[in-house]
Design a protein around this motif. Structure first.
Motif, PDB file in Angstrom:
ATOM      1  N   GLY A 152      38.405  30.478  10.860  1.00 20.89           N
ATOM      2  CA  GLY A 152      39.592  30.474  11.789  1.00 20.89           C
ATOM      3  C   GLY A 152      40.065  31.928  12.192  1.00 20.89           C
ATOM      4  N   GLU A 153      39.710  33.005  11.552  1.00 14.58           N
ATOM      5  CA  GLU A 153      40.441  34.225  11.950  1.00 14.58           C
ATOM      6  C   GLU A 153      39.546  35.106  12.721  1.00 14.58           C
ATOM      7  N   ALA A 154      38.712  34.567  13.474  1.00 12.49           N
ATOM      8  CA  ALA A 154      38.072  35.575  14.375  1.00 12.49           C
ATOM      9  C   ALA A 154      38.771  36.344  15.443  1.00 12.49           C
ATOM     10  N   PHE A 155      39.947  36.054  15.504  1.00 13.20           N
ATOM     11  CA  PHE A 155      40.849  36.831  16.518  1.00 13.20           C
ATOM     12  C   PHE A 155      41.070  38.035  16.005  1.00 13.20           C
ATOM     13  N   ARG A 156      40.937  38.332  14.876  1.00 14.75           N
ATOM     14  CA  ARG A 156      41.423  39.646  14.340  1.00 14.75           C
ATOM     15  C   ARG A 156      40.271  40.773  14.953  1.00 14.75           C
ATOM     16  N   CYS A 157      39.369  40.292  15.297  1.00 13.79           N
ATOM     17  CA  CYS A 157      38.483  41.523  15.981  1.00 13.79           C
ATOM     18  C   CYS A 157      38.940  41.916  17.451  1.00 13.79           C
ATOM     19  N   GLY A 158      39.610  41.042  18.121  1.00 19.73           N
ATOM     20  CA  GLY A 158      40.110  41.423  19.532  1.00 19.73           C
ATOM     21  C   GLY A 158      39.060  40.862  20.502  1.00 19.73           C
ATOM     22  N   PRO A 216      30.828  29.068   4.770  1.00 17.68           N
ATOM     23  CA  PRO A 216      29.649  29.189   4.177  1.00 17.68           C
ATOM     24  C   PRO A 216      28.283  29.023   5.020  1.00 17.68           C
ATOM     25  N   ALA A 217      28.319  28.730   6.395  1.00 18.87           N
ATOM     26  CA  ALA A 217      27.345  28.748   7.219  1.00 18.87           C
ATOM     27  C   ALA A 217      26.929  29.778   7.928  1.00 18.87           C
ATOM     28  N   ARG A 218      25.889  29.905   8.532  1.00 16.91           N
ATOM     29  CA  ARG A 218      25.727  31.147   9.290  1.00 16.91           C
ATOM     30  C   ARG A 218      26.211  31.066  10.405  1.00 16.91           C
ATOM     31  N   TYR A 219      26.188  30.153  11.448  1.00 14.75           N
ATOM     32  CA  TYR A 219      26.889  30.326  12.733  1.00 14.75           C
ATOM     33  C   TYR A 219      28.338  29.761  12.540  1.00 14.75           C
ATOM     34  N   ARG A 220      29.299  30.605  13.314  1.00 17.53           N
ATOM     35  CA  ARG A 220      30.738  30.410  12.971  1.00 17.53           C
ATOM     36  C   ARG A 220      31.286  29.513  13.987  1.00 17.53           C
ATOM     37  N   LEU A 221      31.002  28.116  13.738  1.00 20.76           N
ATOM     38  CA  LEU A 221      31.641  26.905  14.296  1.00 20.76           C
ATOM     39  C   LEU A 221      33.001  26.715  13.917  1.00 20.76           C
ATOM     40  N   ASP A 222      33.508  27.686  13.229  1.00 14.31           N
ATOM     41  CA  ASP A 222      35.224  27.600  12.838  1.00 14.31           C
ATOM     42  C   ASP A 222      35.763  28.307  13.776  1.00 14.31           C
TER      43      ASP A 222
END
Length: 307
Positions: A152-158, A216-222
């Motif tokens: 849930g923290e992908a926003f960190r990359c901008g 834990p998975a490959r693809y960031r469905l989070d």
């Protein structure tokens, strides 16, 4: 003048071209960039394209679909992904690079996939200050170790927007998808894909994975279940994708605080933690479903990079 029919009679007819030879001939004729055929090994071909323009990418993608050849991003660990398949490696260089501020949207930059992270830092995108400066932004976005933040923290990359060439040849622009900022799903492919991804994210095991310290998975469905206070951004589905789900054509970033360096001691490995076989199996099943939704015909590598 000797006729072509007499010449053919005297010298023998040339053997029909193999599918790999046909593919290479059409690539050489159609692309402006540098194309190198490495030849065949045990019946499977390998070649490299250094594209000089977007048209090279689209032609390569179309021919890979036609001939059943895997389109793979060079510079990503593909060690276990291409066994038994012909492959075209895409190698980005300075001709597909560029980082320009958006004139009508201060604080945001338009970035092409061949741009190096060091160039992003120089432009003002300080979140990449502690990342490997020699990597292209395409390789960074594909690398799971460098995109291994908490769920849930992908926003960190901008990352705000990304245009991706999908497996079926359509181009889709992915971006914010919150209640107050709903980006239209501009293609039929997206209109079908996105609801299916949301359904997967809402079910087990993905719903449970979102509460863990580490995805834990490959693809960031989070990406579809961001932290409170942040809206869904569909472009975040591509982060850490290993080059398996599509081809990123361009991205738009805003400046953010520096990203942490990858924790190589706990970065993704090909083996599950001791006693965690069940979760690893669940993650693998989830990955297979995501991969099938994005790329049912196997145009891109599978799986593309070790966990």
């Amino acid at each position: 003048m000797e006729s072509s029919s007499r010449r053919a009679f005297l010298t023998g007819r040339r053997a029909a071209q193999t599918p790999w030879e046909q593919f290479c001939r059409r690539m050489r004729r159609g692309v402006a960039g540098d194309f190198l055929d490495f030849g065949l090994y045990e019946g499977k071909g390998s070649a490299r394209l250094t594209p000089s323009q977007g048209g090279d990418l689209r032609l390569a993608h179309a021919l890979c679909r036609e001939f059943g050849i895997v389109l793979a991003l060079s510079g990503v660990n593909q060690a276990d992904s291409l066994t038994g398949q012909s492959v075209l490696w895409m190698e980005l260089d300075g001709s597909m690079a560029g980082c320009q501020p958006l004139p009508d949207d201060p604080g945001k930059w338009f970035v092409q996939p061949g741009t190096h992270l060091s160039e992003l830092v120089d432009a003002g995108l300080t979140q990449f200050a502690d990342q490997p400066g020699y990597l292209t932004v395409a390789a960074w976005a594909a690398d799971r170790s460098l995109c291994s933040w908490a769920p849930g923290e992908a926003f960190r990359c901008g990352l705000l927007h990304a245009s991706v060439l999908m497996a079926d040849g359509s181009s889709a622009v992915l971006g914010p998808f919150g209640a107050g900022n709903r980006l239209p799903l501009g293609t039929l492919t997206l209109q079908k894909l996105v609801p299916q991804l949301f359904a997967l994210a809402a079910e087990e095991p993905a719903a449970g994975f979102a509460a863990l310290d580490r995805w834990p998975a490959r693809y960031r469905l989070d990406a579809l279940a961001p932290r409170p206070g942040h809206d869904v951004n569909l472009s975040h589905l591509l982060l850490g994708h290993g080059g398996d789900l599509g081809w990123i054509e361009w991205m738009v970033f805003e400046a953010r605080p520096p990203l942490p360096s990858a924790d190589w001691a706990t970065a993704y490995t090909s083996r599950p933690p001791a006693g965690d076989d069940s979760r690893w199996q669940q993650a693998s099943t989830l990955d297979r479903k995501v991969k099938t939704l994005f790329d049912p015909a196997g145009v891109f590598p599978d799986p593309g990079q070790d966990l």
